[in-house]
Scaffold this motif. Structure first.
Motif, PDB file in Angstrom:
ATOM      1  N   VAL A  14       0.819  -1.217   0.000  1.00  0.00           N
ATOM      2  CA  VAL A  14       0.000   0.000   0.000  1.00  0.00           C
ATOM      3  C   VAL A  14       0.850   1.264   0.000  1.00  0.00           C
ATOM      4  O   VAL A  14       0.444   2.288  -0.577  1.00  0.00           O
ATOM      5  N   LEU A  15       2.017   1.210   0.606  1.00  0.00           N
ATOM      6  CA  LEU A  15       2.855   2.407   0.684  1.00  0.00           C
ATOM      7  C   LEU A  15       4.084   2.330  -0.223  1.00  0.00           C
ATOM      8  O   LEU A  15       4.295   3.206  -1.078  1.00  0.00           O
ATOM      9  N   LEU A  16       4.875   1.268  -0.082  1.00  0.00           N
ATOM     10  CA  LEU A  16       6.176   1.227  -0.753  1.00  0.00           C
ATOM     11  C   LEU A  16       6.057   1.063  -2.269  1.00  0.00           C
ATOM     12  O   LEU A  16       6.600   1.862  -3.046  1.00  0.00           O
ATOM     13  N   ILE A  17       5.356   0.016  -2.723  1.00  0.00           N
ATOM     14  CA  ILE A  17       5.279  -0.252  -4.169  1.00  0.00           C
ATOM     15  C   ILE A  17       4.603   0.894  -4.924  1.00  0.00           C
ATOM     16  O   ILE A  17       5.126   1.339  -5.964  1.00  0.00           O
ATOM     17  N   PRO A  18       3.458   1.435  -4.473  1.00  0.00           N
ATOM     18  CA  PRO A  18       2.870   2.557  -5.215  1.00  0.00           C
ATOM     19  C   PRO A  18       3.795   3.766  -5.329  1.00  0.00           C
ATOM     20  O   PRO A  18       3.851   4.404  -6.381  1.00  0.00           O
ATOM     21  N   MET A 182      -1.727   6.006 -10.823  1.00  0.00           N
ATOM     22  CA  MET A 182      -1.317   5.945  -9.422  1.00  0.00           C
ATOM     23  C   MET A 182      -2.431   5.369  -8.569  1.00  0.00           C
ATOM     24  O   MET A 182      -2.226   4.463  -7.744  1.00  0.00           O
ATOM     25  N   ALA A 183      -3.653   5.877  -8.773  1.00  0.00           N
ATOM     26  CA  ALA A 183      -4.791   5.404  -7.982  1.00  0.00           C
ATOM     27  C   ALA A 183      -5.103   3.939  -8.276  1.00  0.00           C
ATOM     28  O   ALA A 183      -5.464   3.175  -7.375  1.00  0.00           O
ATOM     29  N   GLY A 184      -4.960   3.518  -9.541  1.00  0.00           N
ATOM     30  CA  GLY A 184      -5.234   2.134  -9.901  1.00  0.00           C
ATOM     31  C   GLY A 184      -4.272   1.160  -9.248  1.00  0.00           C
ATOM     32  O   GLY A 184      -4.677   0.097  -8.757  1.00  0.00           O
ATOM     33  N   ILE A 185      -2.977   1.502  -9.250  1.00  0.00           N
ATOM     34  CA  ILE A 185      -1.979   0.640  -8.624  1.00  0.00           C
ATOM     35  C   ILE A 185      -2.206   0.563  -7.122  1.00  0.00           C
ATOM     36  O   ILE A 185      -2.196  -0.518  -6.523  1.00  0.00           O
ATOM     37  N   LEU A 186      -2.437   1.710  -6.523  1.00  0.00           N
ATOM     38  CA  LEU A 186      -2.630   1.748  -5.068  1.00  0.00           C
ATOM     39  C   LEU A 186      -3.910   1.007  -4.674  1.00  0.00           C
ATOM     40  O   LEU A 186      -3.941   0.271  -3.680  1.00  0.00           O
ATOM     41  N   GLN A 187      -4.965   1.195  -5.460  1.00  0.00           N
ATOM     42  CA  GLN A 187      -6.230   0.512  -5.185  1.00  0.00           C
ATOM     43  C   GLN A 187      -6.055  -1.002  -5.156  1.00  0.00           C
ATOM     44  O   GLN A 187      -6.579  -1.684  -4.263  1.00  0.00           O
ATOM     45  N   ALA A 217      -6.761   4.170   7.011  1.00  0.00           N
ATOM     46  CA  ALA A 217      -5.664   5.071   7.368  1.00  0.00           C
ATOM     47  C   ALA A 217      -4.437   4.830   6.492  1.00  0.00           C
ATOM     48  O   ALA A 217      -3.783   5.772   6.022  1.00  0.00           O
ATOM     49  N   LEU A 218      -4.152   3.554   6.237  1.00  0.00           N
ATOM     50  CA  LEU A 218      -2.996   3.212   5.414  1.00  0.00           C
ATOM     51  C   LEU A 218      -3.203   3.679   3.965  1.00  0.00           C
ATOM     52  O   LEU A 218      -2.327   4.305   3.363  1.00  0.00           O
ATOM     53  N   GLY A 219      -4.386   3.375   3.411  1.00  0.00           N
ATOM     54  CA  GLY A 219      -4.662   3.754   2.024  1.00  0.00           C
ATOM     55  C   GLY A 219      -4.753   5.248   1.832  1.00  0.00           C
ATOM     56  O   GLY A 219      -4.231   5.794   0.851  1.00  0.00           O
ATOM     57  N   PHE A 220      -5.409   5.939   2.749  1.00  0.00           N
ATOM     58  CA  PHE A 220      -5.533   7.385   2.658  1.00  0.00           C
ATOM     59  C   PHE A 220      -4.167   8.062   2.735  1.00  0.00           C
ATOM     60  O   PHE A 220      -3.860   8.982   1.967  1.00  0.00           O
ATOM     61  N   SER A 221      -3.328   7.592   3.661  1.00  0.00           N
ATOM     62  CA  SER A 221      -1.981   8.156   3.780  1.00  0.00           C
ATOM     63  C   SER A 221      -1.196   7.974   2.480  1.00  0.00           C
ATOM     64  O   SER A 221      -0.504   8.887   2.011  1.00  0.00           O
ATOM     65  N   MET A 634       0.523  -7.517  -7.908  1.00  0.00           N
ATOM     66  CA  MET A 634       0.763  -6.074  -7.878  1.00  0.00           C
ATOM     67  C   MET A 634       1.608  -5.597  -9.054  1.00  0.00           C
ATOM     68  O   MET A 634       1.607  -4.414  -9.395  1.00  0.00           O
ATOM     69  N   LEU A 635       2.332  -6.512  -9.676  1.00  0.00           N
ATOM     70  CA  LEU A 635       3.287  -6.121 -10.713  1.00  0.00           C
ATOM     71  C   LEU A 635       2.671  -6.036 -12.108  1.00  0.00           C
ATOM     72  O   LEU A 635       3.366  -5.674 -13.059  1.00  0.00           O
ATOM     73  N   SER A 636       1.390  -6.366 -12.250  1.00  0.00           N
ATOM     74  CA  SER A 636       0.805  -6.443 -13.592  1.00  0.00           C
ATOM     75  C   SER A 636       0.823  -5.097 -14.308  1.00  0.00           C
ATOM     76  O   SER A 636       1.358  -4.978 -15.420  1.00  0.00           O
ATOM     77  N   MET A 637       0.256  -4.067 -13.717  1.00  0.00           N
ATOM     78  CA  MET A 637       0.204  -2.779 -14.389  1.00  0.00           C
ATOM     79  C   MET A 637       1.581  -2.144 -14.560  1.00  0.00           C
ATOM     80  O   MET A 637       1.919  -1.657 -15.657  1.00  0.00           O
ATOM     81  N   PRO A 638       2.459  -2.150 -13.527  1.00  0.00           N
ATOM     82  CA  PRO A 638       3.790  -1.578 -13.733  1.00  0.00           C
ATOM     83  C   PRO A 638       4.591  -2.260 -14.836  1.00  0.00           C
ATOM     84  O   PRO A 638       5.266  -1.585 -15.618  1.00  0.00           O
TER      85      PRO A 638
END
Length: 729
Positions: A14-18, A182-187, A217-221, A634-638
């Motif tokens: 949620v934080l590092l990869i996005p 950005m939002a798609g990857i994080l989502q 809290a994690l996603g919003f941050s 998680m790696l599909s879109m990147p």
């Protein structure tokens, strides 16, 4: 610290990869627009006018002239080899024919298999050649009628065509794509983390609410951090209110968290939950209309896309950042919150009625699940995404008109737009300001402004201005809308020039020959219609096969020690499934592949084999099927975006290109496989890519073998340590 160790994958996903992926993509899009397109020129007429035309192309930052050919056919050969993507053909006796008032032509040849490059080349080349054509006609009129330059210009340009691209004047891909990507990857990361978060078999409403709050809290941050990074570090504009972006992001993070937790309450097994979340959330970027507009999709897809919370979030966020405001912000926030409440209610209801989840009902052994994932997944997504791109074009683009003249000529101009299947008239505006308001409210994507006195000024040879105003926030829509509008207005302007020349005493045939003294023709190789499905589908299905292969193989590696056997078997299965997907595309979805599906599938097999070492490292380093699957999905879109498929490899930052090529092999395979299918390029033309793929496979295979030995994983498994299936641990 023990709690943090258990939850570290949440922070990674949620934080590092996005953050890492967002930064990498912004570096990739650092040029913002397509530049230096490799170009070949056939100069059949080595005259001063021909050299002047070539000079205009050479001076443009869009083109990079690399070859001068001895025949037009050599241009096609260079395009087939991938040496150039654009060709300019100036015929023999070009200048002499113009001076003799004989119609001649300039031909552009475009590699349509690379749509981003093709669109940029088509628009810019048309602008250059229309300017050259006008200049040539002005010179002829000065010579024939002894007109001064101003009079000749007004005669040649009966209508002065102005085009204004609102909000994204430079067609900046970074501003267009990054808020939504950005939002798609994080989502995806947030949904998979939340869905796999269940730690107890029995869980009540209190625990459910706590988990939703934690992931919110994690996603919003993460959303706030990524938006701030886009704006502060990478220069993506934030023209609207930061408070509006924050409020929208808070609602979206709550919605995704609640939906992820609802999945975890329905299904007990965490691995199955993560895979279900991936299937539900990964397609959102495509279905949302963020890139390919909803209006271009079949009705069922358009309707479904409007109900996806991501659609509301991504569009509103882009409007806030690029336009300065979102007209539908309040409605979007309310809708997203309602979706969050519905997911929350479902999670609480299931926690109360069936706190153990659907225990056992969705559980199958690792082998069967892996085979099912790799077999059914790509076929399902081929049909799903093939439906999205079923229509070749975006027709019936909503357009509005501000006709301040209301003359016979102005009504004729409007009727030309109405007759085109490209546009659908949705309303009239009393002023340019009202026209812009209609674009801001998304009632129209393009506006046509005709000034007062338009017909009178045309007859008086005063070159009145007809303006096309385009909403440039979505480049796919803007390019579609603007290209056809320029063609229509150019035709109308030419008709006005013919009438003006007839009034000066020219015979109708002579006037027609002068107006069409240079005909601009364009030839699109491989995909004449420039369709999204031919462009997107071959590469996107490769990435889906790749990610489902990784998702299926990593749990299997944790079950047994036969690494090579499993890697080869799943690679072969993935290649066979890709063949089936492309056959479905060819026969059911209208994808006119001229190349060999068998050769393309063999290339897919080689790519998957090369990835086996990476799969082994992920599996053995993490030692857990759930975490390995989450990371792989998680790696599909990147991996798709950094494979040189969407954005040309030639425009990558060299350091980024080296890093991507070292850690993932997609850039050595995705574009070549597309060229095999679409252009029928022989496999031998990709010796460099194949050698790179071989080197990648050997290096990462050796590293995977070392990690497996280092971790003692194989030894543990053979001693009887049963592998986890993800479970509900």
């Amino acid at each position: 610290m023990e709690w943090l160790k258990r939850r570290y994958m949440d922070f990674v996903m949620v934080l590092l990869i996005p953050v890492i992926v967002t930064a990498a993509l912004c570096v990739m899009f650092q040029d913002r627009t397509i530049k230096e397109i490799p170009t070949a020129v056939y100069l059949g007429d080595n005259s001063s006018l021909s050299r002047k035309i070539v000079g205009h192309f050479d001076d443009s930052e869009t083109f990079d002239i690399r070859y001068y050919t001895s025949s037009p056919y050599e241009i096609e050969e260079l395009i087939e080899k991938g040496d150039v993507n654009f060709g300019l053909v100036i015929p023999d006796n070009f200048e002499r024919d113009i001076k003799s008032q004989k119609q001649t032509r300039v031909l552009t040849v475009i590699d349509a298999s690379r749509l981003a490059i093709a669109s940029a080349a088509k628009i810019k080349s048309f602008e250059i050649l229309m300017s050259v054509k006008a200049g040539a006609l002005v010179q002829l009129l000065q010579a024939k009628l002894s007109l001064n330059s101003q009079q000749a210009l007004h005669t040649a340009l009966a209508v002065d065509i102005k085009s204004r691209l609102l909000y994204n004047e430079l067609r900046d891909y970074k501003s267009f794509l990054m808020p939504g990507i950005m939002a798609g990857i994080l989502q995806s990361g947030l949904a998979m983390a939340a869905a796999a978060s269940r730690r107890r078999e029995m869980e009540g409403p209190r625990e459910v609410l706590f988990r939703i709050g934690y992931y919110w809290a994690l996603g919003f941050s993460s959303l706030v951090i990524n938006i701030a990074m886009l704006v502060i570090v990478f220069g993506v504009p934030l023209r609207g209110s930061a408070g509006a972006a924050i409020a929208l992001s808070a609602a979206f993070a709550l919605c995704v968290s609640a939906m992820g937790i609802a999945i975890s309450c329905v299904v007990k097994n965490s691995l199955t939950c993560a895979q279900a979340a991936a299937v539900l959330f990964l397609p959102n970027t495509m279905l949302s209309g963020y890139t390919w507009p909803l209006g271009a999709m079949p009705q069922a897809y358009e309707t479904a896309g409007r109900f996806i919370p991501y659609t509301r979030y991504a569009e509103s966020l882009r409007d806030i950042m690029i336009k300065g405001a979102s007209q539908s912000l309040n409605l979007d926030i309310v809708y997203i919150l309602l979706a969050a409440c519905a997911a929350l209610a479902a999670a609480l209801l299931f926690a109360i009625k069936k706190p153990q989840g659907l225990s056992g009902k969705l559980e199958i052994d690792t082998t069967k699940r892996s085979i099912a994932i790799l077999t059914a997944g790509p076929i399902f997504f081929t049909l799903l995404f093939g439906g999205i791109y079923l229509n070749d074009y975006y027709n019936s683009i909503p357009f509005a008109v501000s006709d301040n003249d209301n003359s016979q000529l102005s009504r004729m101009v409007v009727s030309q737009f109405e007759r085109s299947e490209k546009y659908e008239l949705v309303g009239y505006a009393d002023s340019p300001a009202e026209l812009k308001t209609m674009l801001d409210a998304k009632k129209a994507h393009i506006g046509l402004y005709i000034p007062a006195g338009f017909e009178k000024d045309v007859k008086a040879l005063k070159s009145p201005t007809a303006a096309v105003i385009v909403d440039g926030s979505n480049i796919a829509v803007a390019n579609n809308a603007q290209a056809k509008a320029s063609e229509i207005l150019s035709t109308i302007s030419a008709a006005g020039s013919i009438k003006a020349m007839e009034a000066k005493g020219f015979m109708p045939e002579t006037a027609l020959n002068l107006a069409k003294v240079i005909n601009i023709e364009s030839r699109n190789l491989y995909d004449p219609k420039l369709t999204y499905k031919m462009y997107m589908m071959p590469g996107f299905i490769i990435i889906l096969v790749q990610q489902l292969f990784m998702s299926a193989l990593t749990p299997k590696l944790l079950d047994r020690s036969r690494i090579s056997f499993n890697a080869a078997g799943f690679s072969l299965l993935g290649a066979l499934v890709y063949s089936l997907c492309m056959l479905v595309g060819r026969h059911a979805l209208g994808m006119d592949f001229t190349g060999s599906i068998a050769v393309a599938s063999f290339y897919v097999f080689l790519m998957l084999i090369a990835l086996s070492g990476v799969a082994a490292i992920i599996a053995f380093s993490l030692g857990d099927a759930l975490r390995a699957t989450q990371l792989c999905m998680m790696l599909s879109m990147p991996t798709f975006l950094t494979a040189g498929y969407v954005w040309p490899l030639e425009q990558f930052n060299p350091a980024l290109r080296a890093i991507v090529g070292a850690v993932w092999p997609a850039m050595y395979a995705v574009s070549p496989i597309r060229d095999v299918l679409v252009k029928n390029v022989p496999l031998g033309q990709f010796k460099g890519e194949l050698l790179s793929l071989l080197a990648f496979g050997i290096a990462w295979g050796a590293a995977g073998y070392y990690v497996s030995k280092r971790t003692g994983h194989i030894k543990k498994r053979s001693a009887g340590g049963a592998g986890s299936d993800g479970g509900a641990a």
